[in-house]
Write an enzyme that holds these catalytic residues in place. Structure first.
Site, PDB file in Angstrom:
ATOM      1  N   SER A  80      -1.599   1.307  -5.990  1.00 45.29           N
ATOM      2  CA  SER A  80      -0.686   0.405  -6.691  1.00 45.29           C
ATOM      3  C   SER A  80       0.681   0.999  -6.984  1.00 45.29           C
ATOM      4  O   SER A  80       1.202   0.872  -8.100  1.00 45.29           O
ATOM      5  CB  SER A  80      -1.304  -0.089  -8.001  1.00 45.29           C
ATOM      6  OG  SER A  80      -2.442  -0.828  -7.727  1.00 45.29           O
ATOM      7  N   ASP A 126      -3.721  -4.919 -10.635  1.00 48.36           N
ATOM      8  CA  ASP A 126      -2.870  -3.724 -10.552  1.00 48.36           C
ATOM      9  C   ASP A 126      -1.837  -3.687 -11.670  1.00 48.36           C
ATOM     10  O   ASP A 126      -1.636  -2.669 -12.333  1.00 48.36           O
ATOM     11  CB  ASP A 126      -2.151  -3.681  -9.196  1.00 48.36           C
ATOM     12  CG  ASP A 126      -3.115  -3.758  -8.039  1.00 48.36           C
ATOM     13  OD1 ASP A 126      -4.331  -3.664  -8.268  1.00 48.36           O
ATOM     14  OD2 ASP A 126      -2.644  -3.915  -6.900  1.00 48.36           O
TER      15      ASP A 126
HETATM   16  C1  GLA Z   1      -4.519  -5.175  -4.188  1.00 47.01           C
HETATM   17  C2  GLA Z   1      -4.080  -6.338  -5.051  1.00 47.01           C
HETATM   18  C3  GLA Z   1      -5.045  -6.553  -6.226  1.00 47.01           C
HETATM   19  C4  GLA Z   1      -6.489  -6.621  -5.748  1.00 47.01           C
HETATM   20  C5  GLA Z   1      -6.801  -5.460  -4.814  1.00 47.01           C
HETATM   21  C6  GLA Z   1      -8.183  -5.585  -4.192  1.00 47.01           C
HETATM   22  O1  GLA Z   1      -4.419  -3.973  -4.901  1.00 47.01           O
HETATM   23  O2  GLA Z   1      -2.782  -6.145  -5.550  1.00 47.01           O
HETATM   24  O3  GLA Z   1      -4.686  -7.709  -6.931  1.00 47.01           O
HETATM   25  O4  GLA Z   1      -6.761  -7.854  -5.151  1.00 47.01           O
HETATM   26  O5  GLA Z   1      -5.868  -5.358  -3.759  1.00 47.01           O
HETATM   27  O6  GLA Z   1      -9.168  -5.544  -5.159  1.00 47.01           O
END
Ligand code: GLA
Length: 392
Positions: free
Chosen positions: A132, A178
């Site tokens: 993230s 995230d």
């Molecule tokens: C990304 C997205 C999240 C989530 C993950 C998978 O990080 O930003 O919102 O969906 O993938 O769990």
């Protein structure tokens, strides 16, 4: 020099004055509940001790000037130019600037004050690695404009506005996990979030358990479109299942028994996608009881099952992630290992007995490198506080 000091000193060099604010916004690792946030399920992330740091001050110019130190690029934009997705001189926004520009766009939609700023930022969250890095940038700029604009909003609310920026401005149709984790992280705690009600509570891992992150070093292109495709598949599965289950609003509402009974009504590929989500949500329903009872072994098994499901049903893994997980699962002290985040490359998360963690990291790195010829980065991480202003 620490990253925080570096951005301050770069700010001083670039803008010939002291920055007024310093902000830290962390990345996150998710332990379980993958690809369920946009299906209204539960997730279990923690903010990590890697973060984006921003040094900033109000600017006398009508536009904001941002220097992305890690890319050594600058962008400058105003609220108006951002609506047209351009810089202030009508040239295209560089890709990295979509995140801060999206935050500005999202705040302007709420009619919040967003003074122009001068900013310098840098991050030690690896980019595109499932930790993230983009949510960290978004939450960092959320706090920057909150400080400069002189208004205040609860962290979860800011996270929702950042999610809106990412889904509607950047164009990745993400869930809330995230931004939530980056905004609401608590030191040494996992965060159990219900993505429907947005209620959440901190959970504790026993102190003799380490969270180890293993970066495969693989970065996949087109991950955003593959992600959006998965999101769409889930919506389509809901639509088809509603014929027999008219009450359902999301895959969260489909019980495993009902899914098994009705699964032949879905095309094969859609059935696999939806099965991952329905079963992952069921795994998540067990988490609080398991962790409260200290049943780490059982929790680790759920992580292993999650990986198999992401690999075989949701199909968001890749050979390198599978190797990293397979090796980890044979090593001493490892309770569970799986890919973390959206997938398509990036990192795995491993729960490891503290006394074995150093050895685990070393052996995992060596074996992975021998098998793939790739240089991984493996580190023990600690759950960290969420995004914050730091006194300077
Ligand atoms: C990304 C997205 C999240 C989530 C993950 C998978 O990080 O930003 O919102 O969906 O993938 O769990």
């Amino acid at each position: 020099m620490e990253l925080a000091e570096q951005v301050i000193s770069k700010y001083i060099n670039r803008f010939k004055s002291q920055p007024q604010y310093l902000i830290r916004a962390p990345g996150r690792v998710n332990l379980l509940g993958e690809h369920v946030d946009y299906n209204a399920g539960l997730v279990l992330p923690a903010a990590i001790d890697r973060a984006t740091y921003i040094a900033c001050s109000p600017s006398a110019t009508p536009h904001s000037t941002l220097w992305a130190v890690d890319l050594n690029q600058e962008a400058f934009f105003s609220a108006e130019s951002v609506s047209a997705k351009t810089q202030a001189d009508a040239t295209p926004l560089p890709e990295w600037a979509f995140y801060p520009a999206g935050v500005l766009w999202s705040l302007r939609q709420e009619n919040l004050s967003t003074p122009a700023m001068n900013a310098v930022f840098s991050s030690n969250v690896p980019r595109g690695a499932g930790l993230s890095s983009s949510a960290a940038v978004e939450m960092g700029f959320m706090l920057a404009w909150q400080a400069l604009g002189g208004w205040e909003m609860p962290a979860l609310q800011l996270a929702l506005l950042a999610q809106k920026a990412e889904s509607q401005y950047v164009g990745v149709n993400c869930g809330i996990m995230d931004q939530f984790a980056s905004a609401c992280g608590i030191k040494d705690k996992l965060l159990l979030l219900d993505c429907r009600s947005l209620e959440w509570k901190p959970l504790t891992l026993p102190t003799d358990i380490a969270i180890v992150i293993a970066d495969t070093s693989i970065r996949r292109k087109l991950a955003a479109s593959a992600y959006n495709e998965r999101h769409q598949a889930c919506a389509e599965a809901v639509r088809l299942l509603q014929k027999s289950l008219p009450h359902i609003r999301a895959l969260r509402d489909v019980r495993v028994e009902d899914f098994n009974r009705l699964s032949d009504q879905l095309p094969v590929k859609l059935e696999r996608r939806a099965r991952h989500v329905v079963e992952e949500i069921e795994r998540m329903n067990q988490v609080e009881a398991l962790l409260s009872a200290g049943k780490i072994q059982e929790f680790g098994q759920l992580m292993n099952q999650c990986h198999a499901s992401l690999r075989d049903l949701y199909e968001v893994s890749c050979a390198e992630l599978n190797s990293m997980v397979e090796i980890a699962q044979t090593l001493k002290g490892c309770y569970g290992a799986r890919l973390t985040g959206a997938g398509f490359g990036g990192c795995t998360v491993n729960l490891v007995e503290q006394t074995h963690a150093e050895n685990f990291a070393l052996t995992l790195a060596e074996t992975y490198q021998a098998r793939t010829n790739l240089q991984p980065e493996i580190y023990i991480t600690h759950a960290a506080r969420g995004a914050e202003l730091i006194e300077i």
